[in-house]
Design an enzyme around this catalytic site. Structure first.
Site, mmCIF file in Angstrom:
data_model
loop_
_atom_site.group_PDB
_atom_site.id
_atom_site.type_symbol
_atom_site.label_atom_id
_atom_site.label_comp_id
_atom_site.label_asym_id
_atom_site.label_seq_id
_atom_site.Cartn_x
_atom_site.Cartn_y
_atom_site.Cartn_z
ATOM 1 N N ASN A 193 40.993 51.860 75.798
ATOM 2 C CA ASN A 193 41.504 51.226 74.583
ATOM 3 C C ASN A 193 41.608 52.228 73.435
ATOM 4 O O ASN A 193 40.780 53.126 73.308
ATOM 5 C CB ASN A 193 40.606 50.056 74.183
ATOM 6 N N HIS A 214 42.276 57.652 76.209
ATOM 7 C CA HIS A 214 43.668 57.557 75.771
ATOM 8 C C HIS A 214 43.821 57.808 74.279
ATOM 9 O O HIS A 214 44.866 57.511 73.699
ATOM 10 C CB HIS A 214 44.263 56.191 76.142
ATOM 11 N N CYS A 273 54.073 68.644 53.796
ATOM 12 C CA CYS A 273 55.278 69.384 54.216
ATOM 13 C C CYS A 273 56.440 68.494 54.640
ATOM 14 O O CYS A 273 57.478 68.998 55.073
ATOM 15 C CB CYS A 273 54.916 70.331 55.359
ATOM 16 N N PRO A 329 38.482 38.248 84.324
ATOM 17 C CA PRO A 329 38.880 36.866 84.613
ATOM 18 C C PRO A 329 39.598 36.739 85.966
ATOM 19 O O PRO A 329 39.472 35.738 86.646
ATOM 20 C CB PRO A 329 39.824 36.510 83.462
ATOM 21 N N ALA A 383 34.543 39.042 79.234
ATOM 22 C CA ALA A 383 33.339 39.746 78.785
ATOM 23 C C ALA A 383 32.620 38.964 77.688
ATOM 24 O O ALA A 383 31.389 38.943 77.618
ATOM 25 C CB ALA A 383 33.711 41.133 78.272
#
Length: 254
Positions: free
Chosen positions: A109, A128, A161, A226, A243
């Site tokens: 995540n 990630h 910049c 699930p 969870a």
């Protein structure tokens, strides 16, 4: 209804384990109101409103070629993440890390919720990347004002910049962060006594490999999801739930 004996079996295994790895995916943050990346209500399903596959629109090459288009979808993800917050399962995982000083979190995540819930940076691998702080692709200047940029014309530009800003997140067709990969393999080399996957299909090799290694070494493996995944049958325990429904109680037994 969760089988209580399976929950207690998982708690006992984690209680006796010294080195633990918790692997989390989009399903964990779904309980915070974020859409999962695939499946029903998935953020990345099908094609975009621009007629492109999301894998093309939200890619490194697109950020270079058409930064405004790419940022249109980065902004959607950013607004979703900033519009929600960690849920009790995130806090339960952070509590587990306080109880177990050799408990690591490997997350796919990019919402930053683990850190916000109290998971320590030194035992958190965000494989990630994250959505903030932004940095300039031209001069490298850091800009922490993600939320402000999301309400301005795209793409956001550097104050120094005028180069195009980007988040330190892994877009499609980009390499994983080198340091995160190195840390993951350094810790895998030490071995884990228990691996718990939460809300992920574990479809990437670098996500599933820690599970395989633990299993081969005789460690305990469990999944909270699930729906069953391709890896559920091989787990020592499968808890078919969200969870949010189980993590607080699970940690309370540890």
């Amino acid at each position: 209804m969760i089988a209580r004996d399976l929950l207690l079996q998982t708690a006992a295994a984690l209680r006796h384990a010294q080195r633990i790895l918790v692997i989390t995916g989009a399903g964990l943050s779904a309980d915070s109101g974020l859409p999962t990346y695939r499946g029903v209500g998935g953020l990345y399903n099908g094609t975009t409103t621009d007629g492109l596959p999301i894998e093309m629109a939200l890619s490194g090459p697109m950020l270079r070629r058409d930064p405004a288009l790419c940022w249109k979808y980065i902004a959607e993800l950013g607004k979703a993440c900033l519009g929600a917050q960690p849920n009790p399962a995130h806090y339960a995982i952070a509590q587990l890390q306080r109880i177990k000083p050799e408990c690591w979190v490997l997350t796919q995540n990019v919402d930053g919720y683990h850190r916000a819930a109290g998971s320590p940076d030194e035992r958190l691998i965000e494989i990630h990347g994250t959505l903030s702080p932004l940095f300039c692709q031209s001069c490298g200047a850091v800009d922490p004002q993600l939320s402000e940029h999301l309400h301005r014309p795209m793409p956001p530009l550097c104050k120094q910049c005028q180069g195009v800003l980007r988040p330190p997140v892994v877009l499609f067709q980009e390499m994983l962060p080198q340091r995160a990969i190195e840390t993951l393999y350094e810790e895998m080399a030490k071995g884990f006594d228990a691996v718990l996957t939460i809300g992920t299909t574990a479809s990437f090799p670098y996500i599933h490999e820690p599970v395989l290694r633990a299993r081969v070494a005789g460690g305990f493996t469990a999944e909270i999801n699930p729906q069953r995944t391709d890896h559920s049958a091989a787990m020592d325990v499968f808890l078919g739930c969200r969870a949010l429904e189980v993590m607080e109680e699970l940690v309370s037994h540890i």
